[in-house]
Enzyme design. Structure first.
Site, PDB file in Angstrom:
ATOM      1  N   ASP A   1      -7.695  -1.420   1.224  1.00 44.77           N
ATOM      2  CA  ASP A   1      -7.513  -1.507   2.681  1.00 44.77           C
ATOM      3  C   ASP A   1      -8.843  -1.687   3.402  1.00 44.77           C
ATOM      4  OD1 ASP A   1      -8.487   1.051   2.181  1.00 44.77           O
ATOM      5  OD2 ASP A   1      -6.582   2.034   2.562  1.00 44.77           O
TER       6      ASP A   1
ATOM      7  N   ASN B   1      -1.244  13.735   4.756  1.00 41.65           N
ATOM      8  CA  ASN B   1       0.133  13.457   5.195  1.00 41.65           C
ATOM      9  C   ASN B   1       0.934  12.678   4.133  1.00 41.65           C
ATOM     10  OD1 ASN B   1      -0.923  10.901   5.324  1.00 41.65           O
ATOM     11  ND2 ASN B   1      -0.497  10.559   7.491  1.00 41.65           N
TER      12      ASN B   1
ATOM     13  N   HIS C   1       0.013   9.780   2.709  1.00 47.04           N
ATOM     14  CA  HIS C   1      -0.136   8.315   2.674  1.00 47.04           C
ATOM     15  C   HIS C   1      -0.888   7.879   1.413  1.00 47.04           C
ATOM     16  CE1 HIS C   1      -4.193   8.178   5.157  1.00 47.04           C
ATOM     17  NE2 HIS C   1      -4.422   8.357   3.881  1.00 47.04           N
TER      18      HIS C   1
ATOM     19  N   GLU D   1       1.421   4.699   6.038  1.00 44.92           N
ATOM     20  CA  GLU D   1       1.641   5.968   6.728  1.00 44.92           C
ATOM     21  C   GLU D   1       3.108   6.384   6.693  1.00 44.92           C
ATOM     22  OE1 GLU D   1      -0.839   7.641   7.434  1.00 44.92           O
ATOM     23  OE2 GLU D   1      -2.294   6.669   8.731  1.00 44.92           O
TER      24      GLU D   1
END
Ligand code: PGA
Length: 252
Positions: free
Chosen positions: A67, A135, A137, A142
């Protein structure tokens, strides 16, 4: 999923680097899917040391990164291209032309398409290195009602922006968007190696091993669908993995 528990972060990095080394030794033009963030830094340090000790030759190795932030040019100190050069590429004998970090500038849709092409060009990655967000991801996929299979533009969640604010002077400077491989691109790799460290990852790691449920609100849960996943955690995090439930995951 295979779970490897080590004593500490340093040992986790050694283990991960040795797994990467084994792949390159077996296949000198191996293709690696690489990750950024704090977690892989120790792995890259170890790979650099192996190279300096003449134990690892990167001259034919190819890489593709997961990314990149939108809006940061490659020479911005917080861009992931800059990160990769600083922590790995500038210290090993890799040809920069054989490394790919998608650009977060310009035509973002066509950049995302280019990332998808680079995942497959010349063969899929032999290994994809992953961290995990607190979280859940992976890459910048996400938690959401739906996930996107291909590489795409992603809106970063508030928790990710807060977590990554530590790298910037102010939280307002953290980009709010990124281009990321989708789950399909991540899963193209023959092997996935996920490293997690730090108590703030305890919920994410515990969720990963909790049951066989797959849910887009926990993107890492999709790893249960890949046939060759190894997760390396240290003993501090291992306390949050139920060994019996882990066995259930082992079979999935
Ligand atoms: P970190 O990030 O290694 O900086 O904790 C991991 C991730 O967000 O995937």
């Amino acid at each position: 999923m295979e779970l490897i528990v080590t004593q500490n972060y340093k040992q986790s990095c050694q283990k991960a680097a040795n797994m990467i080394k084994d792949i390159i030794v077996q296949k000198n033009d191996a293709k690696l899917g690489l990750a950024t963030g704090s977690t892989p830094i120790g792995v890259y340090q170890r790979l650099v040391r192996l190279h300096q000790a003449n134990e690892l030759d990167f001259s034919k190795v190819r890489t593709v990164n997961l990314d990149e932030y939108v809006g940061l040019s490659s020479d911005h100190p917080q861009s992931y291209r800059y990160f990769m050069d600083k922590h790995l590429f500038d210290h090993i004998n890799i040809h920069k032309d054989n490394t790919f970090v998608v650009s977060g500038m310009g035509d973002l849709a066509s950049n995302a398409l280019q990332l998808d092409r680079m995942i497959y060009q010349g063969g899929v990655p032999d290994l994809q290195l992953l961290g995990i967000g607190s979280n859940g991801h992976i890459g910048f996929n996400e938690p959401a009602d739906t996930l996107i299979a291909e590489s795409h533009l992603e809106q970063l969640s508030e928790s990710t922006i807060q977590a990554n604010a530590r790298f910037f002077d102010k939280a307002e400077q953290v980009p709010t968007q990124a281009i990321t491989m989708g789950i399909k691109g991540i899963f193209a790799a023959r092997k996935i190696l996920l490293l997690a460290t730090g108590i703030e990852k305890k919920q994410a790691v515990s969720n990963l091993f909790q049951d066989s449920v797959i849910c887009p609100h926990n993107p890492s849960s999709f790893l249960k669908l890949h046939a060759n996943v190894t997760v390396i955690i240290d003993s501090q995090l291992a306390q949050h993995v139920d060994p019996q439930k882990h066995t259930i995951c082992y079979a999935c």
